[in-house]
Design a protein around this motif. Structure first.
Motif, PDB file in Angstrom:
ATOM      1  N   GLU A 163      10.418   3.644 -16.737  1.00 23.20           N
ATOM      2  CA  GLU A 163       8.989   3.367 -16.574  1.00 23.20           C
ATOM      3  C   GLU A 163       8.575   3.638 -15.140  1.00 23.20           C
ATOM      4  O   GLU A 163       9.293   3.284 -14.197  1.00 23.20           O
ATOM      5  CB  GLU A 163       8.698   1.908 -16.952  1.00 23.20           C
ATOM      6  N   ILE A 164       7.434   4.285 -14.959  1.00 21.21           N
ATOM      7  CA  ILE A 164       6.892   4.556 -13.633  1.00 21.21           C
ATOM      8  C   ILE A 164       5.565   3.822 -13.497  1.00 21.21           C
ATOM      9  O   ILE A 164       4.615   4.092 -14.239  1.00 21.21           O
ATOM     10  CB  ILE A 164       6.686   6.064 -13.394  1.00 21.21           C
ATOM     11  N   LYS A 165       5.509   2.885 -12.567  1.00 21.35           N
ATOM     12  CA  LYS A 165       4.284   2.146 -12.304  1.00 21.35           C
ATOM     13  C   LYS A 165       3.764   2.529 -10.922  1.00 21.35           C
ATOM     14  O   LYS A 165       4.411   3.265 -10.184  1.00 21.35           O
ATOM     15  CB  LYS A 165       4.542   0.638 -12.385  1.00 21.35           C
ATOM     16  N   LEU A 166       2.610   1.983 -10.571  1.00 19.55           N
ATOM     17  CA  LEU A 166       2.027   2.334  -9.283  1.00 19.55           C
ATOM     18  C   LEU A 166       2.844   1.782  -8.122  1.00 19.55           C
ATOM     19  O   LEU A 166       2.940   2.411  -7.071  1.00 19.55           O
ATOM     20  CB  LEU A 166       0.593   1.809  -9.189  1.00 19.55           C
ATOM     21  N   ARG A 167       3.463   0.619  -8.291  1.00 17.89           N
ATOM     22  CA  ARG A 167       4.202   0.013  -7.184  1.00 17.89           C
ATOM     23  C   ARG A 167       5.702   0.240  -7.273  1.00 17.89           C
ATOM     24  O   ARG A 167       6.376   0.408  -6.258  1.00 17.89           O
ATOM     25  CB  ARG A 167       3.924  -1.499  -7.118  1.00 17.89           C
ATOM     26  N   THR A 168       6.255   0.247  -8.463  1.00 18.84           N
ATOM     27  CA  THR A 168       7.705   0.377  -8.624  1.00 18.84           C
ATOM     28  C   THR A 168       8.047   1.350  -9.745  1.00 18.84           C
ATOM     29  O   THR A 168       7.219   1.642 -10.608  1.00 18.84           O
ATOM     30  CB  THR A 168       8.351  -0.991  -8.957  1.00 18.84           C
ATOM     31  N   PHE A 208       0.828  -1.205   0.000  1.00 14.19           N
ATOM     32  CA  PHE A 208       0.000   0.000   0.000  1.00 14.19           C
ATOM     33  C   PHE A 208       0.862   1.254   0.000  1.00 14.19           C
ATOM     34  O   PHE A 208       0.536   2.246  -0.665  1.00 14.19           O
ATOM     35  CB  PHE A 208      -0.939   0.003   1.208  1.00 14.19           C
ATOM     36  N   GLN A 209       1.976   1.230   0.749  1.00  8.64           N
ATOM     37  CA  GLN A 209       2.881   2.380   0.746  1.00  8.64           C
ATOM     38  C   GLN A 209       3.439   2.620  -0.653  1.00  8.64           C
ATOM     39  O   GLN A 209       3.542   3.763  -1.099  1.00  8.64           O
ATOM     40  CB  GLN A 209       4.025   2.141   1.734  1.00  8.64           C
ATOM     41  N   ASP A 210       3.808   1.527  -1.336  1.00  7.96           N
ATOM     42  CA  ASP A 210       4.334   1.661  -2.703  1.00  7.96           C
ATOM     43  C   ASP A 210       3.285   2.263  -3.626  1.00  7.96           C
ATOM     44  O   ASP A 210       3.588   3.144  -4.450  1.00  7.96           O
ATOM     45  CB  ASP A 210       4.775   0.295  -3.237  1.00  7.96           C
ATOM     46  N   ILE A 211       2.053   1.791  -3.519  1.00 14.09           N
ATOM     47  CA  ILE A 211       0.985   2.259  -4.406  1.00 14.09           C
ATOM     48  C   ILE A 211       0.671   3.734  -4.145  1.00 14.09           C
ATOM     49  O   ILE A 211       0.538   4.535  -5.082  1.00 14.09           O
ATOM     50  CB  ILE A 211      -0.277   1.392  -4.234  1.00 14.09           C
ATOM     51  N   ILE A 212       0.555   4.107  -2.860  1.00 13.10           N
ATOM     52  CA  ILE A 212       0.276   5.509  -2.521  1.00 13.10           C
ATOM     53  C   ILE A 212       1.401   6.411  -3.002  1.00 13.10           C
ATOM     54  O   ILE A 212       1.173   7.493  -3.552  1.00 13.10           O
ATOM     55  CB  ILE A 212       0.053   5.658  -1.005  1.00 13.10           C
ATOM     56  N   SER A 213       2.647   5.956  -2.819  1.00 14.00           N
ATOM     57  CA  SER A 213       3.791   6.734  -3.298  1.00 14.00           C
ATOM     58  C   SER A 213       3.756   6.865  -4.811  1.00 14.00           C
ATOM     59  O   SER A 213       4.081   7.915  -5.363  1.00 14.00           O
ATOM     60  CB  SER A 213       5.098   6.068  -2.859  1.00 14.00           C
ATOM     61  N   GLY A 214       3.369   5.785  -5.494  1.00 11.94           N
ATOM     62  CA  GLY A 214       3.247   5.841  -6.955  1.00 11.94           C
ATOM     63  C   GLY A 214       2.216   6.853  -7.407  1.00 11.94           C
ATOM     64  O   GLY A 214       2.419   7.569  -8.396  1.00 11.94           O
ATOM     65  N   VAL A 215       1.114   6.947  -6.671  1.00  8.28           N
ATOM     66  CA  VAL A 215       0.089   7.947  -6.997  1.00  8.28           C
ATOM     67  C   VAL A 215       0.651   9.351  -6.815  1.00  8.28           C
ATOM     68  O   VAL A 215       0.445  10.237  -7.657  1.00  8.28           O
ATOM     69  CB  VAL A 215      -1.162   7.742  -6.109  1.00  8.28           C
ATOM     70  N   PHE A 216       1.383   9.570  -5.712  1.00 11.29           N
ATOM     71  CA  PHE A 216       1.989  10.884  -5.474  1.00 11.29           C
ATOM     72  C   PHE A 216       2.956  11.253  -6.593  1.00 11.29           C
ATOM     73  O   PHE A 216       2.993  12.402  -7.052  1.00 11.29           O
ATOM     74  CB  PHE A 216       2.725  10.893  -4.130  1.00 11.29           C
ATOM     75  N   LEU A 255       9.386   8.308  -0.331  1.00 16.80           N
ATOM     76  CA  LEU A 255       8.865   9.008   0.840  1.00 16.80           C
ATOM     77  C   LEU A 255       9.818   8.926   2.024  1.00 16.80           C
ATOM     78  O   LEU A 255       9.768   9.771   2.923  1.00 16.80           O
ATOM     79  CB  LEU A 255       7.512   8.408   1.245  1.00 16.80           C
ATOM     80  N   THR A 256      10.681   7.926   2.054  1.00 19.13           N
ATOM     81  CA  THR A 256      11.543   7.707   3.212  1.00 19.13           C
ATOM     82  C   THR A 256      12.997   8.079   2.960  1.00 19.13           C
ATOM     83  O   THR A 256      13.812   8.002   3.888  1.00 19.13           O
ATOM     84  CB  THR A 256      11.470   6.235   3.649  1.00 19.13           C
ATOM     85  N   ASN A 257      13.355   8.456   1.741  1.00 21.90           N
ATOM     86  CA  ASN A 257      14.736   8.791   1.416  1.00 21.90           C
ATOM     87  C   ASN A 257      14.783  10.088   0.597  1.00 21.90           C
ATOM     88  O   ASN A 257      13.794  10.489  -0.012  1.00 21.90           O
ATOM     89  CB  ASN A 257      15.394   7.673   0.608  1.00 21.90           C
TER      90      ASN A 257
END
Length: 278
Positions: free
Chosen positions: A139-144, A107-115, A163-165
Motif C-alpha cells: 500500500e502506498i499512502k501520502l505519508r508512508t 510535510f517531507q513525507d507527504i511531499i515525497s508521497g505525492v512524488f 528522497l534521502t536514500n
C-alpha cells in the motif's frame, strides 16, 4: 427577532484587532460545508471513468490537495466578512512557525508521497530494497509506504526516505531478476569440471529459468581458493533465498561426489624463539 439579530451581529473578539461576529462565523461554517460538498462532487465526477489503480492515486492526491482548498476558502471568506486577515496572520505567525517546525518531517513525507504517486517510481506489488530491508509493496499512502518482508513482517516506510536514500526496485523491469551464487574451490581443481557441476546444480533447480541461459564466471584467483560465480534467472525474486539455498545444497553434494574441495582460509603462523636469538 431583534434579540436574534443582535446576537448574530455581536462580535467575538480574539484580540484588539481581530474580531468576528456570530453571523460571520455562521457564514464561514456554511462556506466550508458547501466547499466540502463541491469537492466530493468533483471527486466523483473525475474518478467515475478512471481505472481502479488511477482512482486510488487520484483520491490520495485529492485528499492532500483539498486541505489547501479549505484554507484558501477560509481566508477568502474571512476577508469578505470583514475580518482583518493580515492581523490574523500576524497574531498567529509564531504559532504557525512552531507548528511548521514540528511538522517538518510530516510535510517531507507527504511531499515525497505525492512524488511517488505522480512519477510512479514505485507501484503496489513491486519488490523494493531500502536501507538493506527488502519487502513487497502492499500500500502506498501520502505519508508512508506499507510493505511486507519475506518473513511476513510489516515494514512501514516513511516516504521521505525515498528522497534521502537510494531505492532499489527489483521488479521495475519486470518480475524476472538475475541472481548469483558464489563458491570457491581448492587450487589444483579441474576448473572445467567445476563449471559443468555448477551448471548442473543450477539447471536442475525448478525455479531457474532456461532463458537467459545460466552462466559460470571464473571470478578470481583468491588467497586460498579459485573463485567462481554461477549466474541464473528466476521470476520470483521475493523468495530467492529458497532456490539459492537449494542450489548451494546441490553444489555441495556434487562437489563431494566428484572430489572437489571447498577450502577454508589458511594462514601460515611462524613462531620465533627469542631466547635462541639472544
Amino acid at each position: 427577532m431583534y434579540d436574534l439579530i443582535n446576537l448574530l451581529n455581536r462580535p467575538i473578539r480574539f484580540s484588539d484587532s481581530i474580531a468576528i461576529t456570530y453571523k460571520g462565523l455562521l457564514i464561514v461554517i456554511i462556506a466550508l460545508i458547501a466547499t466540502s460538498f463541491v469537492l466530493k462532487w468533483i471527486r466523483k465526477l473525475v474518478t467515475r471513468k478512471l481505472p481502479k489503480q488511477d482512482q486510488v492515486k487520484f483520491v490520495s492526491l485529492f485528499s492532500f490537495g483539498r486541505w489547501f482548498i479549505y484554507l484558501i476558502i477560509l481566508i477568502i471568506t474571512f476577508d469578505n466578512i470583514g475580518v482583518n486577515v493580515t492581523a490574523l496572520f500576524t497574531a498567529s505567525a509564531a504559532l504557525l512557525i512552531g507548528i511548521g517546525l514540528a511538522l517538518q518531517t510530516l510535510f517531507q513525507d507527504i511531499i515525497s508521497g505525492v512524488f511517488i504517486l505522480v512519477d510512479q517510481s514505485v507501484h503496489v506489488g513491486d519488490i523494493i530494497e531500502l536501507d538493506g530491508k527488502v519487502g513487497r509493496v502492499e500500500e502506498i499512502k501520502l505519508r508512508t509506504t506499507r510493505a511486507v518482508t519475506v518473513d511476513n513482517k510489516v515494514l512501514v516506510i516513511p516516504n521521505h526516505l525515498y528522497l534521502t536514500n537510494s531505492l532499489y526496485n527489483w521488479t521495475a523491469n519486470g518480475i524476472e531478476t538475475r541472481e548469483v551464487v558464489d563458491v570457491g574451490v581448492a587450487y589444483g581443481s579441474d576448473v572445467k569440471l567445476v563449471e559443468s557441476l555448477l551448471l548442473k546444480a543450477v539447471k536442475t533447480n525448478p525455479a531457474v529459468l532456461n532463458e537467459p541461459e545460466p552462466k559460470v564466471l571464473f571470478m578470481n584467483f583468491g588467497d586460498s581458493s579459485l573463485d567462481f560465480r554461477v549466474a541464473f534467472s528466476i521470476n520470483d525474486s521475493f523468495n530467492v533465498r529458497i532456490p539459492k539455498s537449494d542450489i548451494r545444497f546441490e553444489i555441495d553434494r556434487l562437489f563431494r561426489e566428484n572430489n572437489i574441495t571447498i577450502p577454508f582460509p589458511q594462514r601460515d603462523v611462524h613462531i620465533y624463539n627469542t631466547d635462541a636469538v639472544k
